[in-house]
Design a protein around this motif. Sequence first.
Motif, PDB file in Angstrom:
ATOM      1  N   SER A 205      67.755 -21.722 -37.163  1.00  6.06           N
ATOM      2  CA  SER A 205      67.269 -20.187 -37.164  1.00  6.06           C
ATOM      3  C   SER A 205      67.395 -19.824 -35.140  1.00  6.06           C
ATOM      4  O   SER A 205      67.299 -20.033 -34.374  1.00  6.06           O
ATOM      5  CB  SER A 205      65.855 -19.591 -38.037  1.00  6.06           C
ATOM      6  N   LEU A 206      69.154 -19.147 -35.528  1.00  7.17           N
ATOM      7  CA  LEU A 206      69.440 -18.294 -34.165  1.00  7.17           C
ATOM      8  C   LEU A 206      69.225 -16.708 -34.023  1.00  7.17           C
ATOM      9  O   LEU A 206      69.250 -16.403 -34.883  1.00  7.17           O
ATOM     10  CB  LEU A 206      70.480 -18.490 -33.550  1.00  7.17           C
ATOM     11  N   HIS A 207      68.090 -15.939 -33.373  1.00 10.44           N
ATOM     12  CA  HIS A 207      68.078 -14.391 -33.014  1.00 10.44           C
ATOM     13  C   HIS A 207      69.257 -14.135 -31.598  1.00 10.44           C
ATOM     14  O   HIS A 207      69.447 -14.608 -30.866  1.00 10.44           O
ATOM     15  CB  HIS A 207      67.046 -14.664 -32.818  1.00 10.44           C
ATOM     16  N   ARG A 208      69.656 -13.132 -32.013  1.00  5.83           N
ATOM     17  CA  ARG A 208      69.958 -12.243 -31.112  1.00  5.83           C
ATOM     18  C   ARG A 208      69.632 -12.483 -29.728  1.00  5.83           C
ATOM     19  O   ARG A 208      68.506 -11.574 -29.471  1.00  5.83           O
ATOM     20  CB  ARG A 208      70.821 -10.605 -31.467  1.00  5.83           C
TER      21      ARG A 208
ATOM     22  N   GLY B 280      75.081 -14.987 -41.032  1.00  6.04           N
ATOM     23  CA  GLY B 280      75.025 -14.319 -39.779  1.00  6.04           C
ATOM     24  C   GLY B 280      76.650 -14.236 -39.699  1.00  6.04           C
ATOM     25  O   GLY B 280      77.291 -15.107 -39.698  1.00  6.04           O
TER      26      GLY B 280
ATOM     27  N   VAL C 274      78.084 -16.521 -35.852  1.00  2.00           N
ATOM     28  CA  VAL C 274      77.348 -17.524 -33.972  1.00  2.00           C
ATOM     29  C   VAL C 274      78.263 -17.768 -32.882  1.00  2.00           C
ATOM     30  O   VAL C 274      79.568 -17.807 -34.264  1.00  2.00           O
ATOM     31  CB  VAL C 274      76.059 -18.904 -34.713  1.00  2.00           C
TER      32      VAL C 274
ATOM     33  N   SER D 214      73.710 -16.416 -31.091  1.00  2.00           N
ATOM     34  CA  SER D 214      74.354 -15.568 -32.441  1.00  2.00           C
ATOM     35  C   SER D 214      74.433 -14.148 -32.190  1.00  2.00           C
ATOM     36  O   SER D 214      73.722 -13.391 -31.099  1.00  2.00           O
ATOM     37  CB  SER D 214      72.605 -15.072 -32.564  1.00  2.00           C
TER      38      SER D 214
ATOM     39  N   GLN E  77      70.532 -12.367 -36.947  1.00  2.00           N
ATOM     40  CA  GLN E  77      70.290 -13.233 -37.097  1.00  2.00           C
ATOM     41  C   GLN E  77      71.328 -14.384 -37.473  1.00  2.00           C
ATOM     42  O   GLN E  77      71.559 -13.556 -38.609  1.00  2.00           O
ATOM     43  CB  GLN E  77      68.820 -13.769 -37.737  1.00  2.00           C
ATOM     44  N   THR E  78      71.091 -15.471 -37.271  1.00  2.00           N
ATOM     45  CA  THR E  78      72.052 -16.801 -37.663  1.00  2.00           C
ATOM     46  C   THR E  78      71.174 -17.685 -38.175  1.00  2.00           C
ATOM     47  O   THR E  78      70.736 -18.699 -37.590  1.00  2.00           O
ATOM     48  CB  THR E  78      73.012 -16.993 -36.341  1.00  2.00           C
TER      49      THR E  78
END
Length: 135
Positions: free
Chosen positions: A4-7, A28, A30, A78, A82-83
């Motif tokens: 899970s990636l966040h901006r 999302g 990326v 990201s 969220q991705t």
Amino acid sequence: GLISLHRFIPIPVHDHPNTFGIQKIISGKVRVRQYQFPPNSNQDHSLVSLEKVFDRVLIKGESSYFTPSFRNLHALESVSSQTVLLSLMANPYRHHERSWYYPVPLTATGMTSLYNRVRIKPLMPKDPNVMARKC
């Protein structure tokens, strides 16, 4: 596993030694940047040259891949709030074999830049008796 990636919290350039992998976007967007060492470059120093070979924003359903010798150095960022990525890897590596790469400012020439390589030190001492003596 799922990543899970966040901006604004990117994963910097890193490697997965001797590993085959694929990352599929579940939700999302990326930005994936993948690098390789230029031909005939010395890869054993702490200051290395990396060549960008892939730089694209991927959306849900798209994927990127790497092999031990192709695009194994990569960064993830990201683009949406969220991705979520599905990350599959084969031929696992030891944690201490991994390296992280941080750009050296003002060294870019075309698609090639200098990066400072940081290698992760082993978590356990090489001599198992050292731990036994400490306990």
